[in-house]
Write a protein that holds these residues in place. Structure first.
Motif: not given
Length: 104
Positions: A60-85
């Motif tokens: 998810t982090f790599w996809m956020c970086e490629i998509s140029n997503i804001d760091a705080l929103f990236s953190a939210v997406l990373i936590a959610i994808s971690g929860h989803m596993g």
């Protein structure tokens, strides 16, 4: 385009990404354990959950970086994808198959 070389990020970056995703995985494990009260604690299952969650978080982090997503929103997406596993990994796989076609 942002720096998209996975080796160019610091160990600290990968630690916070993996830690945040693993935290999401831990929350998922605890939630499952509460729902199934008779289930016994398993260190192997917990370890598998944390490794899978961390992997989903890094992807998810790599996809956020490629998509140029804001760091705080990236953190939210990373936590959610971690929860989803593994569910997050399956969603990523399905999206790639839709985009690039399924290998036969």
């Amino acid at each position: 385009m942002p720096n998209t070389d996975p080796t160019s990020y610091s160990a600290i970056t990968y630690l916070w990404v993996g830690g945040l995703a693993a935290w999401g995985g831990l929350v998922n494990y605890i939630s499952k354990a509460r729902e199934e009260r008779s289930r016994r604690f398993s260190i192997m299952e917990l370890g598998g959950e944390l490794v899978t969650s961390s992997f989903a978080g890094v992807i998810t982090f790599w996809m956020c970086e490629i998509s140029n997503i804001d760091a705080l929103f990236s953190a939210v997406l990373i936590a959610i994808s971690g929860h989803m596993g593994a569910r997050a990994i399956n969603l990523f796989e399905a999206a790639l198959e839709r985009r690039y076609g399924k290998k036969k």
